[in-house]
Scaffold this active site. Structure first.
Site, mmCIF file in Angstrom:
data_model
loop_
_atom_site.group_PDB
_atom_site.id
_atom_site.type_symbol
_atom_site.label_atom_id
_atom_site.label_comp_id
_atom_site.label_asym_id
_atom_site.label_seq_id
_atom_site.Cartn_x
_atom_site.Cartn_y
_atom_site.Cartn_z
ATOM 1 N N ASN A 281 19.915 -105.205 -51.793
ATOM 2 C CA ASN A 281 19.554 -105.848 -53.050
ATOM 3 C C ASN A 281 20.658 -105.749 -54.094
ATOM 4 O OD1 ASN A 281 17.134 -106.220 -51.732
ATOM 5 N ND2 ASN A 281 15.983 -104.765 -52.971
ATOM 6 N N GLU B 155 24.653 -98.762 -49.087
ATOM 7 C CA GLU B 155 24.420 -99.578 -50.278
ATOM 8 C C GLU B 155 24.639 -98.713 -51.512
ATOM 9 O OE1 GLU B 155 20.945 -102.461 -52.245
ATOM 10 O OE2 GLU B 155 20.602 -101.475 -50.332
ATOM 11 N N ASN C 30 21.767 -111.537 -49.399
ATOM 12 C CA ASN C 30 20.804 -110.563 -48.883
ATOM 13 C C ASN C 30 19.391 -110.959 -49.283
ATOM 14 O OD1 ASN C 30 20.058 -107.706 -47.884
ATOM 15 N ND2 ASN C 30 19.193 -107.761 -49.946
ATOM 16 N N GLU C 31 18.498 -111.036 -48.313
ATOM 17 C CA GLU C 31 17.059 -111.242 -48.548
ATOM 18 C C GLU C 31 16.800 -112.294 -49.628
ATOM 19 O OE1 GLU C 31 15.129 -107.438 -49.121
ATOM 20 O OE2 GLU C 31 15.581 -106.796 -47.077
ATOM 21 N N TYR D 193 11.093 -102.659 -41.674
ATOM 22 C CA TYR D 193 10.867 -101.220 -41.758
ATOM 23 C C TYR D 193 9.434 -100.933 -41.324
ATOM 24 C CZ TYR D 193 15.102 -101.297 -44.629
ATOM 25 O OH TYR D 193 16.388 -101.483 -45.082
ATOM 26 N N GLU E 251 18.993 -104.540 -41.028
ATOM 27 C CA GLU E 251 18.230 -103.483 -41.694
ATOM 28 C C GLU E 251 17.037 -103.141 -40.814
ATOM 29 O OE1 GLU E 251 17.200 -103.632 -45.858
ATOM 30 O OE2 GLU E 251 18.959 -104.838 -46.354
ATOM 31 N N GLN F 82 19.452 -96.438 -43.994
ATOM 32 C CA GLN F 82 20.889 -96.469 -44.229
ATOM 33 C C GLN F 82 21.533 -95.244 -43.584
ATOM 34 O OE1 GLN F 82 21.975 -97.390 -48.289
ATOM 35 N NE2 GLN F 82 20.436 -98.989 -48.422
#
Length: 499
Positions: A72, A27, A172-173, A244, A292, A349
């Site tokens: 993001n 990212e 994304n999200e 996460y 992710e 990442q």
């Protein structure tokens, strides 16, 4: 010493491993791009500014696919800013992470880098501040051969051949209030369906990923997935999962039990996807893209103190310790155990930002989590056997009853190899483990790789890059088809057998 048994049968299969399960993520965030994979003028960089030392480690990992450019970041991304002559590219305030984005590295540079890395691209489109039209234009730029405005623009920019990107994330999200242009499930489901439909009008060979919940703790988890798929089931191919884990309370047994939470998360989302399929009398499975996943908590405090509106700050730079590598190993085992439905996964990442690889101006090195990721990617290709583990358990604070032993077996029939991945989560005791492999006649133990350290908090640094590194064990014996081994306390193990 604890005792456990691993039970496999060559005819009881979970499914083939899709190599994309070993994917990763770059990212425009912190030093992932700038100073991570790209640093013009650095002695370690090639003529295009790509860090050669980073590329060597990425190629060592054999990363099959990399998600780009966010995250993001993508929800405010104008892809047009990132292509064409560099001196014409605008710098922009980047609202997701509070920095300045110079756009000196962009879409075409990433396509070049991916080729050098041997990775495919998983491209995300902006469904935050933009929509279906811009996604369609981006696809035209990337995948059309020529004869149209955007494909000819790509040629003007020096790229005669299409990038031919096959996997596309639809935003994304989008459930997250931190996300630019975040939406309700119904709003997002509609725009995701329409975006995917338009993109597949242009290129029916692509696959698309709809956004699932940003994490398991979102108040709309479950209802979000169901509503989005109710709108978009016919148009999309995958549902994304993000999660996460951290050890903020310094409770190692509970932290290592997080893989059980990941397992429950995957099973829950599979159930929701199948519920929508049943409701619609559908013929296709919606498979999962766990795009992710990682350990992330070490850098949280430091990130709160960062100055805003600077370029490529040291952001989300978790320094991983040995216990983090144990959990990453368990999470890889969990993904493999769900290989029938998890077809794509991205360790988030790849470089510097919550990453297995770290760089400085003078070099690149492997963090502790590099090793289980490397072993799984290189040795985990094949067919997942339905691996039953008879193991002692313990009570974890967050996840309830958790197994001391995590394990999965991968059979590569073409190469005549069998690989057992295993984590012994006991902090005090070694574990004696048996496995009946009489069905695999002619196989012999090739090696038993172990990652362990007396200090659970041990880390690798540029000055001491091999503090946590794999060694070989002689504890594994195979006699008359019966495998006997010992997994040391708190250890990651890879047993490789071959004919």
């Amino acid at each position: 010493m604890k005792k456990a048994e691993i039970i496999v049968d060559k005819y009881f299969l979970i499914g083939a491993v899709d190599k994309r399960i070993f994917g990763s993520f770059i990212e425009h965030l912190g030093r992932a791009v700038y100073e991570g994979i790209y640093q013009e003028g650095n002695p370690n960089s090639d003529a295009q500014g790509f860090r050669k030392d980073t590329l060597d480690l990425v190629k060592e990992l054999q990363v099959p696919i990399v998600r780009y450019p966010g995250g993001n970041f993508v929800s405010g991304f104008r892809w047009e800013d990132s292509v064409g002559p560099k001196d014409k590219r605008p710098s922009r305030p980047e609202l997701a992470w509070g920095v300045i984005e110079t756009n000196q590295f962009g879409l075409n540079e990433f396509a070049d880098w991916s080729k050098k890395a041997g990775s495919d691209i998983m491209m995300a489109v902006n469904l935050g501040t933009r929509g279906p039209e811009d996604a369609k234009n981006l696809l035209e730029y990337c995948n059309f051969k020529g004869g149209t405005y955007y494909s000819d623009l790509r040629k003007e920019h020096g790229y005669k051949d299409p990038h031919d990107i096959k996997v596309w994330c639809l935003g994304n999200e989008m459930d997250g209030p931190w996300q630019m242009g975040h939406k309700t499930a119904t709003e997002y489901g509609r725009i995701a369906a329409e975006t995917s439909r338009l993109m597949k009008f242009m290129d029916p060979t692509i696959e698309t990923v709809a956004c699932g919940s940003s994490n398991l703790d979102m108040p709309t988890f479950g209802s979000w997935e169901y509503t989005v798929l109710d709108e978009a089931y016919d148009e999309v191919d995958y549902m994304s999962l993000h999660q996460y884990y951290g050890n903020r309370d310094d409770d190692t047994p509970d932290f290592l039990a997080s893989s059980k939470g990941m397992d429950d998360f995957i099973s829950g989302v599979v159930s929701i996807c199948d519920a929508v399929k049943a409701k619609k009398h559908g013929k296709k499975n919606i498979n999962l893209s766990f795009d992710e996943w990682n350990v992330w908590y070490h850098s949280n405090e430091a990130d709160e103190k960062l100055e805003k509106w600077i370029q490529a700050p040291h952001q989300l730079e978790d320094i991983y310790n040995f216990e983090d590598a144990l959990l990453v190993g368990s999470m890889l085992i969990t993904l493999l155990r769900h290989a029938d439905r998890v077809k794509i996964a991205c360790l988030a990442q790849l470089v510097n930002v919550i990453a297995p690889i770290m760089t400085s101006d003078t070099g690149a090195w492997r963090q502790t989590i590099f090793y289980p990721y490397f072993h799984a990617s290189v040795y985990g290709r094949g067919t997942v056997l339905n691996t039953q583990v008879h193991t002692p358990v313990y009570e974890s604070k967050t996840y309830g009853e958790a197994p001391y032993l995590d394990s999965v077996c991968i059979w590569n029939e073409e190469e005549d190899t069998l690989t057992i991945f295993a984590v012994n989560k006991s902090l005090e005791e070694d574990m004696e483990v048996s496995c009946d492999l009489r069905q695999f006649e002619g196989y012999k133990v090739a090696e038993h790789i172990v990652l362990t350290n007396d200090d659970l908090k041990a880390v690798n640094t540029e000055a001491a890059p091999n503090t946590v590194a794999p060694t070989l064990s002689s504890a594994t014996k195979l006699e008359n088809g019966k495998l006997q081994t010992v997994f040391g306390k708190h250890s990651w193990n890879v047993i490789r057998l071959s004919k």
